[in-house]
Design a protein around this motif. Structure first.
Motif, PDB file in Angstrom:
ATOM      1  N   ALA A 106       2.944  48.083   8.040  1.00 52.39           N
ATOM      2  CA  ALA A 106       3.940  48.819   7.543  1.00 52.39           C
ATOM      3  C   ALA A 106       4.546  48.109   6.292  1.00 52.39           C
ATOM      4  O   ALA A 106       5.184  48.989   5.510  1.00 52.39           O
ATOM      5  CB  ALA A 106       5.308  48.361   8.604  1.00 52.39           C
ATOM      6  N   ARG A 107       4.318  46.815   6.009  1.00 52.13           N
ATOM      7  CA  ARG A 107       4.941  46.515   4.485  1.00 52.13           C
ATOM      8  C   ARG A 107       3.838  46.732   3.383  1.00 52.13           C
ATOM      9  O   ARG A 107       4.246  46.234   2.411  1.00 52.13           O
ATOM     10  CB  ARG A 107       5.113  44.888   4.855  1.00 52.13           C
ATOM     11  CG  ARG A 107       6.153  44.632   5.858  1.00 52.13           C
ATOM     12  CD  ARG A 107       7.648  44.820   5.201  1.00 52.13           C
ATOM     13  NE  ARG A 107       7.613  44.464   3.766  1.00 52.13           N
ATOM     14  CZ  ARG A 107       8.755  44.772   2.944  1.00 52.13           C
ATOM     15  NH1 ARG A 107       9.730  45.265   3.581  1.00 52.13           N
ATOM     16  NH2 ARG A 107       8.699  44.441   1.796  1.00 52.13           N
ATOM     17  N   GLN A 108       2.694  47.067   3.924  1.00 55.58           N
ATOM     18  CA  GLN A 108       1.757  47.408   2.874  1.00 55.58           C
ATOM     19  C   GLN A 108       2.061  48.668   2.097  1.00 55.58           C
ATOM     20  O   GLN A 108       2.773  49.511   2.534  1.00 55.58           O
ATOM     21  CB  GLN A 108       0.083  47.381   3.436  1.00 55.58           C
ATOM     22  CG  GLN A 108       0.016  46.130   3.963  1.00 55.58           C
ATOM     23  CD  GLN A 108      -1.446  45.877   3.991  1.00 55.58           C
ATOM     24  OE1 GLN A 108      -2.272  46.189   3.217  1.00 55.58           O
ATOM     25  NE2 GLN A 108      -1.798  45.486   5.313  1.00 55.58           N
ATOM     26  N   HIS A 109       1.353  48.657   0.782  1.00 54.94           N
ATOM     27  CA  HIS A 109       1.654  50.065   0.087  1.00 54.94           C
ATOM     28  C   HIS A 109       0.008  50.348  -0.264  1.00 54.94           C
ATOM     29  O   HIS A 109      -0.380  49.628  -1.166  1.00 54.94           O
ATOM     30  CB  HIS A 109       2.432  49.639  -1.230  1.00 54.94           C
ATOM     31  CG  HIS A 109       2.623  51.056  -1.839  1.00 54.94           C
ATOM     32  ND1 HIS A 109       3.829  51.717  -1.756  1.00 54.94           N
ATOM     33  CD2 HIS A 109       1.675  51.777  -2.722  1.00 54.94           C
ATOM     34  CE1 HIS A 109       3.818  52.851  -2.789  1.00 54.94           C
ATOM     35  NE2 HIS A 109       2.403  52.723  -3.134  1.00 54.94           N
ATOM     36  N   LYS A 110      -0.614  51.094   0.161  1.00 58.15           N
ATOM     37  CA  LYS A 110      -1.940  51.416  -0.107  1.00 58.15           C
ATOM     38  C   LYS A 110      -2.286  52.256  -1.041  1.00 58.15           C
ATOM     39  O   LYS A 110      -1.717  53.496  -0.907  1.00 58.15           O
ATOM     40  CB  LYS A 110      -2.828  51.834   1.471  1.00 58.15           C
ATOM     41  CG  LYS A 110      -2.837  50.427   2.422  1.00 58.15           C
ATOM     42  CD  LYS A 110      -4.106  50.282   2.862  1.00 58.15           C
ATOM     43  CE  LYS A 110      -3.898  49.086   3.945  1.00 58.15           C
ATOM     44  NZ  LYS A 110      -5.159  48.669   4.567  1.00 58.15           N
ATOM     45  N   LEU A 111      -2.754  51.719  -2.231  1.00 59.81           N
ATOM     46  CA  LEU A 111      -3.256  52.891  -3.297  1.00 59.81           C
ATOM     47  C   LEU A 111      -4.529  52.533  -3.653  1.00 59.81           C
ATOM     48  O   LEU A 111      -5.462  53.557  -3.356  1.00 59.81           O
ATOM     49  CB  LEU A 111      -2.155  52.292  -4.439  1.00 59.81           C
ATOM     50  CG  LEU A 111      -2.323  53.516  -5.617  1.00 59.81           C
ATOM     51  CD1 LEU A 111      -1.395  54.514  -5.151  1.00 59.81           C
ATOM     52  CD2 LEU A 111      -1.337  52.740  -6.740  1.00 59.81           C
ATOM     53  N   ALA A 320     -10.423  51.110  -9.818  1.00 60.56           N
ATOM     54  CA  ALA A 320     -10.012  51.912  -8.805  1.00 60.56           C
ATOM     55  C   ALA A 320      -8.509  52.586  -8.883  1.00 60.56           C
ATOM     56  O   ALA A 320      -8.129  53.267  -8.219  1.00 60.56           O
ATOM     57  CB  ALA A 320      -9.961  51.182  -7.548  1.00 60.56           C
ATOM     58  N   CYS A 321      -7.676  51.928  -9.837  1.00 59.94           N
ATOM     59  CA  CYS A 321      -6.093  52.367  -9.989  1.00 59.94           C
ATOM     60  C   CYS A 321      -6.220  53.610 -10.854  1.00 59.94           C
ATOM     61  O   CYS A 321      -5.309  54.441 -10.907  1.00 59.94           O
ATOM     62  CB  CYS A 321      -5.359  51.216 -10.622  1.00 59.94           C
ATOM     63  SG  CYS A 321      -5.034  49.982  -9.476  1.00 59.94           S
ATOM     64  N   VAL A 322      -7.350  53.834 -11.553  1.00 58.43           N
ATOM     65  CA  VAL A 322      -7.302  54.682 -12.754  1.00 58.43           C
ATOM     66  C   VAL A 322      -6.791  56.065 -12.364  1.00 58.43           C
ATOM     67  O   VAL A 322      -6.131  56.741 -13.055  1.00 58.43           O
ATOM     68  CB  VAL A 322      -8.475  54.745 -13.459  1.00 58.43           C
ATOM     69  CG1 VAL A 322      -8.540  55.870 -14.594  1.00 58.43           C
ATOM     70  CG2 VAL A 322      -8.486  53.302 -14.456  1.00 58.43           C
ATOM     71  N   ARG A 323      -7.628  56.534 -11.049  1.00 63.43           N
ATOM     72  CA  ARG A 323      -7.399  57.823 -10.776  1.00 63.43           C
ATOM     73  C   ARG A 323      -6.138  58.167 -10.458  1.00 63.43           C
ATOM     74  O   ARG A 323      -5.450  59.482 -10.350  1.00 63.43           O
ATOM     75  CB  ARG A 323      -8.494  58.202  -9.622  1.00 63.43           C
ATOM     76  CG  ARG A 323      -8.168  57.830  -8.436  1.00 63.43           C
ATOM     77  CD  ARG A 323      -9.493  57.767  -7.441  1.00 63.43           C
ATOM     78  NE  ARG A 323      -9.145  57.697  -6.020  1.00 63.43           N
ATOM     79  CZ  ARG A 323      -8.736  58.461  -5.237  1.00 63.43           C
ATOM     80  NH1 ARG A 323      -8.866  59.790  -5.535  1.00 63.43           N
ATOM     81  NH2 ARG A 323      -8.627  58.130  -3.684  1.00 63.43           N
ATOM     82  N   GLY A 343       2.554  48.698 -10.150  1.00 58.91           N
ATOM     83  CA  GLY A 343       1.693  49.017  -8.919  1.00 58.91           C
ATOM     84  C   GLY A 343       1.606  48.114  -7.866  1.00 58.91           C
ATOM     85  O   GLY A 343       2.550  47.302  -7.587  1.00 58.91           O
ATOM     86  N   THR A 344       0.269  48.106  -7.447  1.00 60.30           N
ATOM     87  CA  THR A 344       0.171  47.412  -6.260  1.00 60.30           C
ATOM     88  C   THR A 344      -0.822  46.184  -6.612  1.00 60.30           C
ATOM     89  O   THR A 344      -1.560  46.149  -7.595  1.00 60.30           O
ATOM     90  CB  THR A 344      -0.565  48.244  -5.049  1.00 60.30           C
ATOM     91  OG1 THR A 344      -1.657  48.710  -5.515  1.00 60.30           O
ATOM     92  CG2 THR A 344       0.471  49.231  -4.839  1.00 60.30           C
TER      93      THR A 344
END
Ligand SMILES: Cc1cc2nc3c(=O)[nH]c(=O)nc-3n(C[C@H](O)[C@H](O)[C@H](O)COP(=O)(O)O)c2cc1C
Ligand code: SF4
Ligand code: SF4
Lengths: 596, 233
Positions: A106-111, A320-323, A343-344
């Motif tokens: 729940a506390r995660q933010h998956k990007l 991996a963040c680029v897209r 970001g994350t």
């Protein structure tokens, strides 16, 4: 008609705890029960909670099973798939019905990890179905290279490989660099012990990295890219190779990508495992076939890198963040995080914490939330003492600093670093001097030996620490350690030496009393350092059961059965702890300080 | 021409020159050890570190950093002096540098540096690793106990002689210079016995077999004399 998708984690940790066997018996059980058309098995990358493996997730309802063994499969099929009753004993914590209710998720933010554990990493179609290669398509068909770079700059994305250099700025330097050809390199060396965030991305979503590289190449004008990946990651290597092949076949790599005049291809290069080879100039030397040794910068790789040509190096997670930046837009990316850290960030949680494994959280989350909520805190009956963050050259932050936000600047201010995202939780059984020594042993051992401050300085600091934990420290040692640490930080050639003293400096800063106790009182308060503790039988508690005498390997535990109390002969005791564990009455304790 | 400031003085330099070269041609002395004229810079010993004010105080090896228009360089300060001294002490503590029994006594750059930087004692424990010597070669000896790992022999051998006999083996404090990847010098298939490594070596680590205490003289300038006579490509 298909009703259910069963996602079986096939990350390295789950494979080693037996997920392949689970998957095979599941396939068999489905065939036996004639459910093959209704239930589909999918293999995915790492889902995160690695110590609970093998794990699996069942969609659409999101049931999450942990520690599944082949013996459980029959019950899952019969109870869950046929009767619709989830198997409670396999649920996380035995109760949580759905994933989003578990605080770990729940506390995660998956990007970066959005696809990991969801798609089959070996099928490009699944990546594409979830919006994959849209960023590349948009970049090459609708955007100029300059527009891509300004989007990356505006997103505030910073390098995830440790230093946090702004990605957009690096891309711009590279675009403007003179010289050709230009190369880009994905740094997948991941040498931090215990770190596996990059491995998880490569194994679970290889196309995200390939797409990031292709977009980067388009933006900076490179035709060739390398992924420098450590040879100890065979699964990551095979998935990457497979993914590169698929991308080529679909015209997403190679000549005239997506029928434009942009061409770009990727090759893999295996690293031999030295930690320093993750440092960008050493990495370049290693790809060129030379000794993996850093060299002074400037010139930076963007001016002179591989074979003297402009070379841009980015970390796996950065790429991996680029897209997400290109498709979602800079503003959306920048809406998560803090003023300076957007970001994350993916972290590997380890140590004395309930949920060890891989997590992705928004930048700026407090250490407390990361460790207590996502990580579930320290196990029952223990007290959190410190959090070591940033890998082997990170810092140890004490419990009272748990509200520090996890961003590059705040961590730096307090003597730690973001590093590549290793988090080790220490409880009150940890000796901070020993912890510092442990990390310094690693860096001193991995020093390449090129420059004097790191080569000789780290080993000298280690000698001093070894003397302190052996009870031979002197009052002069603490100031000497501090001086030496400053000189090493200031004078070393590369980041390894420049950060190696951090564990020592941060423990000196936050736990000076522990150094003091080791030196002045010849005592290890945590009862860890063998030369600075002694074993003691509590006279009132001993029932003379003789267990200790039986397990003691040196004959130090002495007494006669039935005639309490027993005692420990200090000269013979090697502090192995066997007697403490064997005593059924908790009558033997480890006391800080030497005997007498 | 480029104009920059070194040690408070305006200095002119050619583009591509290093800070060290620019300083030397202006008569400003910066101490060095792993650097040797005629060889490529290595930036490893950290003795020649200077502070570039215009790069937010970054410390860079002057031997390996090119000049830039408008650059401001601090070459001498209390901080740099202390850092150089610490580095030198670490070098003295690393192996065995007892001058009284060394062939190079009186002709040693490490000894010269100690005098120049006023290093009168060593604050760190001596490591005395007791390394081997290789005296297998007919003419020369390598005594690893005197080696400071500057890599001048390695570069002289590959860049000037072209033999590539010397290299490094192992890492960290265990690093050694090695002939033909670690085989005894006498077995080297590549060594031409030219002796350039001995001349390049700043200490008594590489020596002529015929010398005794304080007899070994070194002439490191031969290397730049060779390279300067070469036609430029
Ligand atoms: C000793 C050392 C080890 C490093 N190891 C890695 C590594 O394993 N992976 C990585 O991406 N960066 C590593 N780095 C950082 C790289 O030098 C470089 O800054 C980074 O790859 C740049 O990518 P980024 O800007 O995307 O972070 C290391 C640096 C040092 C000094
Ligand atoms: S800081 Fe350490 S690892 Fe880096 S160049 Fe110097 S000796 Fe090698
Ligand atoms: S042998 Fe001499 S020249 Fe070679 S690395 Fe050692 S000190 Fe330098």
């Amino acid at each position: 008609m298909r009703r259910l998708d069963v996602l079986v984690c096939s990350g390295t940790a789950c494979v080693s705890s037996g997920s392949t066997e689970v998957k095979e018996s599941l396939a068999q059980a489905l065939a036996d029960s004639d459910l093959r058309s209704e239930v589909r098995i999918l293999e995915t990358g790492c889902m995160g909670p690695c110590e609970l493996g093998p794990v699996m997730m069942i969609y659409p309802e999101g049931t999450f099973y942990v520690k599944v063994s082949p013996d459980d499969v029959q019950e899952i099929v019969e109870e869950h798939f046929l009767k619709g009753r989830p198997v409670r004993r396999l649920l996380w914590e035995g109760v949580a019905p759905a994933l989003k209710e578990v605080p770990f998720f729940a506390r995660q933010h998956k990007l970066v990890l959005a696809n990991c554990g969801i798609i089959n990493p070996e099928r490009i179609e699944e990546y594409i179905a979830r919006g994959g290669y849209e960023a590349l398509a948009r970049a090459v068909s609708e955007m100029s290279p300059e527009q891509v770079i300004s989007e990356v700059s505006a997103s505030g994305l910073r390098g995830r490989g440790g230093a946090g250099f702004p990605a957009g700025k690096k891309w711009e330097l590279m675009r403007n660099a003179n010289g050709s050809p230009k190369y880009i390199v994905c740094n997948a060396d991941e040498g931090d012990p215990g770190a596996f965030m990059d491995r998880a991305v490569l194994e679970g979503d290889p196309h995200a990295v390939i797409e990031g590289m292709a977009v980067a190449a388009y933006a900076v004008g490179a035709q060739r890219g390398f992924v420098y990946v450590r040879a100890e990651y065979p699964l990551a290597i095979s998935r990457l190779e497979e993914a590169v092949g698929q991308a080529r076949r679909m015209g997403l790599l190679g000549d005239s990508i997506l029928e434009t005049d942009f061409s770009f291809d990727i090759e893999l290069r295996m690293g031999a495992g030295a930690f320093v080879c993750g440092e960008e100039t050493a990495l370049i030397a290693s790809i060129e076939g030379k000794r993996g040794e850093p060299r002074p910068r400037p010139p930076f790789p963007t001016e002179s890198g591989l074979w003297g040509c402009p070379t841009m190096i980015n970390n796996v997670e950065t790429l991996a963040c680029v897209r997400h930046v290109v498709v979602g837009g800079a503003d959306k990316f920048a809406s998560v995080g803090t003023e300076t850290s957007k970001g994350t960030k993916v972290f590997a949680l380890a140590g004395q914490i309930r949920n060890t494994g891989l997590v992705e959280v928004p930048m700026g989350i407090s250490l407390r939330e990361l460790v207590m909520e996502v990580g579930g805190g320290v196990p029952e009956g223990r007290n959190l003492k410190a959090v070591q963050i940033g890998g082997p050259s990170g810092g140890c932050l004490p419990e009272k600093l748990l509200d520090v936000p996890v961003d590059y600047e705040s961590l730096g201010e307090h003597g730690a670093i973001m590093g590549s995202g290793g988090v080790i939780v220490l409880d009150d059984t940890a000796c901070m001097v020993n912890v510092a020594k442990f990390f310094l042993e690693f860096t001193a051992d991995e020093s390449c030996g090129k420059c004097v401050p790191c080569r000789v300085g780290t080993s000298t600091m280690l000698d001093i620490l070894s003397r302190i934990v052996a009870g031979q420290g002197t009052e002069a040692d603490v100031p000497r350690l501090k001086e030496l640490a400053e000189s090493i930080k200031m004078g070393s050639l590369c980041g390894l030496g420049q950060t190696a003293p951090n564990p020592v400096l941060s423990t000196l800063r936050y736990f000076p009393e522990e150094y003091e106790a080791h030196i002045a009182d010849r005592a290890c308060p945590a009862g860890v350092c063998p030369d600075l503790v002694h074993y003691l039988v509590l006279v009132d508690q001993c029932r003379a059961c003789d267990r200790c005498r039986q397990v003691c390997p040196t004959g130090a535990a002495q007494g006669a059965p039935g005639t309490p109390p027993y005692h420990i002969e200090d000269e013979l005791c090697i502090r192995c702890g066997a007697c403490v564990e064997a005593c059924p009455f908790d009558a033997i304790i480890v006391k800080p300080g030497r005997k007498g | 021409m480029i104009t920059l400031e070194i040690a408070g003085r305006q200095v002119q330099a050619e583009p591509g020159q290093t800070i060290l070269e620019a300083a030397e041609s202006a008569g400003i002395h910066i101490p060095t050890l792993c650097n040797l004229k005629g060889l490529s810079p290595r930036g490893a010993c950290r003795i020649c570190l200077v502070e570039v004010t215009t790069w937010r105080g970054k410390l860079v090896p002057s031997c390996a950093t090119s000049v830039e228009e408008g650059m401001k360089v601090v070459a001498h300060s209390a901080r740099l002096r202390e850092l150089r001294r610490t580095i030198l002490e670490l070098l003295f503590a690393e192996r065995n540098h007892i001058c009284a029994v060394c062939v190079s006594n009186g002709s040693c750059e490490l000894q010269d540096l100690a005098c120049e930087l006023g290093m009168d004692h060593v604050r760190y424990p001596y490591r005395f690793p007791g390394l081997n010597m290789d005296a297998s070669h007919g003419k020369y000896v390598v005594d690893h106990n005197r080696c400071v790992l500057c890599g001048r022999c390695v570069r002289a051998c590959s860049e000037v002689e072209g033999a590539m006999t010397w290299g490094f083996s192992r890492r960290g404090v265990d690093t050694l210079v090695a002939t033909d990847v670690g085989s005894p010098w006498v077995d080297s298939k590549t060594c031409t016995e030219c002796g350039k490594c001995v001349e390049a070596c700043p200490t008594g680590a590489l020596l002529d077999k015929r010398t005794s205490v304080a007899e070994q003289e070194k002439d490191p300038e031969v290397l730049s004399q060779v390279t300067e006579r070469r036609p430029r490509v």
